[in-house]
Design an enzyme around this catalytic site. Structure first.
Site, mmCIF file in Angstrom:
data_model
loop_
_atom_site.group_PDB
_atom_site.id
_atom_site.type_symbol
_atom_site.label_atom_id
_atom_site.label_comp_id
_atom_site.label_asym_id
_atom_site.label_seq_id
_atom_site.Cartn_x
_atom_site.Cartn_y
_atom_site.Cartn_z
ATOM 1 N N GLY A 197 13.821 41.276 -0.275
ATOM 2 C CA GLY A 197 12.690 42.179 -0.259
ATOM 3 C C GLY A 197 13.113 43.626 -0.087
ATOM 4 O O GLY A 197 14.302 43.959 -0.133
ATOM 5 N N MET A 234 5.458 19.689 -27.975
ATOM 6 C CA MET A 234 4.498 20.148 -28.976
ATOM 7 C C MET A 234 4.830 21.583 -29.367
ATOM 8 O O MET A 234 5.810 22.156 -28.891
ATOM 9 C CB MET A 234 3.076 20.022 -28.425
ATOM 10 C CG MET A 234 2.669 18.584 -28.108
ATOM 11 S SD MET A 234 1.032 18.425 -27.365
ATOM 12 C CE MET A 234 -0.009 18.534 -28.811
ATOM 13 N N HIS A 244 0.441 14.679 -25.656
ATOM 14 C CA HIS A 244 -0.724 15.427 -25.214
ATOM 15 C C HIS A 244 -0.783 15.663 -23.713
ATOM 16 O O HIS A 244 -1.736 16.285 -23.218
ATOM 17 C CB HIS A 244 -2.001 14.728 -25.697
ATOM 18 C CG HIS A 244 -2.231 14.896 -27.167
ATOM 19 N ND1 HIS A 244 -1.545 14.145 -28.106
ATOM 20 C CD2 HIS A 244 -3.026 15.744 -27.854
ATOM 21 C CE1 HIS A 244 -1.934 14.516 -29.322
ATOM 22 N NE2 HIS A 244 -2.830 15.475 -29.199
ATOM 23 N N ILE A 264 7.473 36.543 -2.199
ATOM 24 C CA ILE A 264 6.276 35.852 -2.683
ATOM 25 C C ILE A 264 5.053 36.766 -2.634
ATOM 26 O O ILE A 264 4.049 36.495 -3.306
ATOM 27 C CB ILE A 264 5.999 34.558 -1.902
ATOM 28 C CG1 ILE A 264 5.569 34.856 -0.459
ATOM 29 C CG2 ILE A 264 7.192 33.627 -1.937
ATOM 30 C CD1 ILE A 264 4.982 33.668 0.244
ATOM 31 N N ASP A 265 5.118 37.868 -1.847
ATOM 32 C CA ASP A 265 3.966 38.764 -1.729
ATOM 33 C C ASP A 265 3.726 39.596 -2.979
ATOM 34 O O ASP A 265 2.648 40.169 -3.135
ATOM 35 C CB ASP A 265 4.154 39.713 -0.540
ATOM 36 C CG ASP A 265 4.100 39.007 0.807
ATOM 37 O OD1 ASP A 265 3.631 37.855 0.841
ATOM 38 O OD2 ASP A 265 4.547 39.589 1.805
ATOM 39 N N MET A 315 -0.714 34.568 2.824
ATOM 40 C CA MET A 315 0.260 35.595 3.182
ATOM 41 C C MET A 315 -0.047 36.905 2.459
ATOM 42 O O MET A 315 -0.761 36.934 1.463
ATOM 43 C CB MET A 315 1.670 35.120 2.860
ATOM 44 C CG MET A 315 2.156 34.036 3.820
ATOM 45 S SD MET A 315 3.872 33.551 3.503
ATOM 46 C CE MET A 315 4.192 32.509 4.922
ATOM 47 N N ARG A 362 5.602 29.137 0.576
ATOM 48 C CA ARG A 362 7.003 29.342 0.182
ATOM 49 C C ARG A 362 7.649 28.056 -0.307
ATOM 50 O O ARG A 362 8.755 28.082 -0.833
ATOM 51 C CB ARG A 362 7.815 29.852 1.367
ATOM 52 C CG ARG A 362 7.458 31.224 1.871
ATOM 53 C CD ARG A 362 8.478 31.690 2.903
ATOM 54 N NE ARG A 362 8.093 32.937 3.534
ATOM 55 C CZ ARG A 362 8.352 34.136 3.022
ATOM 56 N NH1 ARG A 362 8.962 34.223 1.855
ATOM 57 N NH2 ARG A 362 7.982 35.231 3.669
#
Length: 799
Positions: A126, A603, A691, A173-174, A216, A309
């Protein structure tokens, strides 16, 4: 570790016994909180570095491994990062290291790096981790001087490693880093949250209850806002836009009006960093108390916590993290002059190189904007799509009868001024807008239909649902859609309005025109695949013959094939890709106890997007595309390489084939060929995914994409109605920007015979999977397109 009495010298053999001191050596570390997709990035850095003749090292447990040295820094080889794409977390560990903040800790880290000859780093973390990394880079020369003075390294070592080169990847993740559209882990975390919302919604509706879900996001409301849109929630509280005083009454009014419109559940999302305009935290318990006092209802609280997370990374967090790692390795190897740390992020679906200092500064400035009450600027700093979703959510979540000033985010709401048209009798009335699907089923069609309906109702329009495509329109299977009727469509797979593939034949055009006139339809929104575009193109060409066709028609792209003009990503493609990846993960697991080759068919018709991207996301050794074709020479080379690799100890070889890659070299043929040539060395199995790729509920990305595309489609309709135009157009996503074009433009950009765009952005990534997935391939490392941003553009250009 080398002691003070034995200084590191240029000729000392680094740990592990590597031969060439001149060989570039790269340290890789993950720092701070873990994020799904970190493993994909680590894998790509390691394998790209090896392909480029460099030696990668794992720095374990983040900066703690650098400070401790010894086993904290370990040499990595090709197989060291095998079978990790599908794993959450980070296999090399992460931690927050207080020692590294001290001068002595940095000096120890520098010495330990030099012991292995490392003067290049790829750091995944981060803004705090990356900022600390930049401080370390700046201190590097003085740290080396101190080590020379202490006799721990020789002057020759200092001179051989005068600069530290660093590339940063944002793992958070923020999704809180300003300047990049997405960060590693954010998409996977959103998957976890929306899955939980879907589950909670089912039980809440059963009992007509209210649930408060805390997610979060200490300083960034991305997860909360996007989850609220994708989950069809009623109210959301985010840090960037604190609600005005009296927000409790406004929230309760929204909930009551939603129930009056037929909602059985009420869902409220609270970001963990939400505050009011006085800077006081807003907790889930406060929201619960407000509902109890004003509605007499006991709301349930669910705090998702670290489940956000956890779990396997999404398809996006695998393939995009792979690209980021691939590009990061190139940056540190080819740019070894110690320039200021660069961050590799994502802009407009491309890799972007961002200046760390400006990026971190812009990120931290958002909190100041909020504290000073500059909420518009805080929202704008998060990027264009974030700002759009703020106002879109307000329109989607505001039930009829709720005063606009009582809606959450009222200051940013899409203006609700009514649009009118002149009816056949000469009076002013609300426009009647028909919604219908054409083409194959794509997950997210319901999300788009719901968004168009609610956004249209918000503008005072009459929204008409046409069941059964154009045939349904001719047969009069039309009904007015209400706000509550489409409520549950946001996360449902399938298509509630039904869809059919046929383009209207010429003999049905007169009946189609009569139906438009009979039902007084003023505009049409088509949601569908290639045949929807062909239908719109036909209608446009016939406008001179049939006056009823002279009305606004906008096509919204929805196809798992991802083969439509003017849009790099189509509704349904992300869901299909994730379904394919889930199936391929299980196939890989089934082969763990034996030597096996799998040939898997996806596909996609004549477009190889699903095949290639699923191969990139799962580490497939070979992908066969219609765009490239298959030759006998290809098959001989691939078979020889496969046999060699199994003899060297390989346990699984995964080959993916686009369903129309070749008319003659079918999936069955490839499986039989590989089995015959293997002579029992390995088993061969084949699997046609079929499918399953069209089934299931849409992913968060497809729900959000459907919502944004619908917003732009209806915006185009409104503009045409106001100006009296009656054009046939399509809307699409290019990079992160939405655009519209006249339907005739598709003749220029599409190969009509192959039914795919002439230029496909993902085709430029083909060498990546060969480099990082197949050790025996002869692919060389090629540069990926990198957008370079200067400090002034860091914020302003973000989408």
């Amino acid at each position: 570790m080398t002691t003070e009495s034995t200084p590191i010298t240029p000729n000392a053999a680094p740990a592990g016994g590597e031969a060439s001191p001149a060989q570039p050596r790269i340290g890789i570390l993950t720092s701070g909180g873990d994020a799904q997709g970190m493993n994909a990035a680590v894998r790509a850095v390691v394998r790209t570095a090896l392909r480029m003749g460099a030696q990668p090292y794992a720095v374990r447990e983040g900066w703690q491994g650098a400070v401790d040295g010894g086993d904290g820094i370990q040499k990595l080889e090709w197989e060291s990062v095998g079978s990790i794409l599908h794993k959450g977390g980070t296999i090399i560990g992460t931690a927050r290291c207080a020692d590294f903040r001290e001068r002595w800790g940095m000096r120890a880290a520098a010495k330990n790096f030099l012991e292995h000859g490392i003067d290049r780093l790829v750091v995944i973390g981060g803004d705090g981790s990356l900022t600390g990394t930049e401080e370390f880079r700046r201190a590097w020369p003085s740290l080396l001087e101190e080590l020379v003075e202490a006799g721990e390294i020789t002057p020759e070592v200092r001179d051989a490693h005068p600069e530290l080169t660093i590339a940063g990847l944002v793992g958070s993740i923020d999704n809180d880093m300003v300047g990049t559209d997405m960060t590693i882990g954010a998409d996977s975390a959103l998957h976890r949250i929306v899955d939980a919302i879907d589950d909670i919604s089912a039980t809440a509706a059963s009992h007509q209850r209210t649930f408060i879900i805390e997610v979060m996001g200490r300083h960034c409301g991305y997860l909360a806002l996007m989850a609220a849109v994708a989950g069809g929630c009623d109210y959301v509280l985010i840090p960037e836009n604190p609600p005005a005083d009296g927000w409790e009454d406004h929230m309760v009014e929204l909930l009551r009006n939603g129930r009056a419109q037929g909602r059985r559940d009420s869902l409220i999302i609270v970001a963990e960093g939400a505050k009011d305009r006085s800077g006081n935290p807003i907790t889930s318990q406060q929201v619960q108390t407000a509902i109890k006092e004003r509605m007499g209802e006991s709301a349930r609280i669910t705090i998702l916590g670290h489940v956000q997370r956890g779990g396997a990374p999404s398809a996006y967090d695998r393939w995009m993290s792979t690209l980021l790692g691939y590009a990061a390795a190139q940056e540190v190897i080819q740019d070894s002059d110690g320039h200021a740390t660069q961050v590799l992020g994502v802009r407009r679906n491309r890799i972007a190189l961002l200046p760390l200092t400006a990026t971190v500064g812009a990120t931290r400035a958002v909190k100041g904007m909020v504290d000073e009450g500059r909420y518009d600027q805080a929202i704008a700093a998060r990027g264009r799509s974030f700002g759009e979703m703020v106002k879109i959510f307000s329109a989607l979540a505001t039930p009829p009868g709720t005063p606009q000033d009582a809606a959450v985010f009222a200051d940013h709401a899409w203006p609700a001024d009514p649009v009118t048209v002149t009816g056949p009798d000469g009076t002013e009335r609300a426009p009647r807008v028909a919604i219908l699907h054409v083409g194959g089923l794509a997950p997210g069609m319901n999300s788009a239909a719901r968004a168009v309906t609610r956004l249209g109702l918000h503008r005072g329009m009459k929204m008409l649902g046409v069941r059964g495509s154009f045939k349904g329109l001719i047969d009069g299977r039309i009904s007015e859609l209400g706000w509550g009727e489409v409520d549950a469509w946001v996360g449902d797979g399938g298509a509630e309005l039904g869809t059919r593939r046929p383009v209207p034949p010429e003999e049905h055009l007169y009946s189609l025109g009569r139906a438009i006139e009979q039902h007084q339809i003023d505009a049409i929104v088509l949601i569908g695949g290639f045949n929807a575009y062909l239908s719109a193109r036909l209608i446009s060409k016939e406008q001179s013959r049939y006056p009823a066709f002279r009305l606004p028609i906008v096509v919204v792209p929805a196809s798992i094939d991802n083969n439509l003009p003017g849009s790099e990503l189509c509704i349904g493609a992300d869901t299909a890709l994730n379904k394919a990846v889930e199936a391929l993960d299980m196939i890989r697991q089934s082969a763990s106890a034996s030597k096996r080759c799998f040939v898997v068919e996806t596909m996609g018709r004549r477009c190889g997007y699903l095949a290639y991207m699923s191969g990139l996301a799962t580490g497939a050794e070979k992908v066969y595309l219609q765009e490239e074709g298959i030759t006998l020479a290809d098959l001989k080379r691939d078979t020889d390489a496969m046999i060699t690799s199994f003899k060297e100890g390989r346990r699984l070889f995964l080959a993916i084939r686009n369903e129309q890659a070749s008319e003659l070299y079918t999936t069955d043929f490839l499986a039989r060929l590989f089995a015959e040539e293997g002579k029992g060395l390995y088993d061969v199995r084949q699997n046609v995914l079929g499918h399953i790729q069209q089934g299931g509920n849409p992913t968060p990305f497809d729900r959000l994409l459907a919502t944004r595309l619908s917003y732009y489609a209806l915006k185009d309709v409104v503009e045409q109605l106001r100006s009296g135009r009656g054009e046939v157009r399509y809307v699409g996503l290019v990079g992160s920007k939405m655009s519209t074009a006249e339907i005739e433009e598709m003749d220029r950009v599409v190969d009509l015979d192959m039914r795919r765009p002439k230029e496909q952005w993902w085709m430029n990534l083909r060498t990546v999977s060969a480099v990082v997935s197949d050790r025996l391939s002869d692919a060389s490392v090629a540069r990926v397109e990198v957008l370079r941003a200067d400090a002034e553009r860091t914020v302003n250009d973000q989408d």
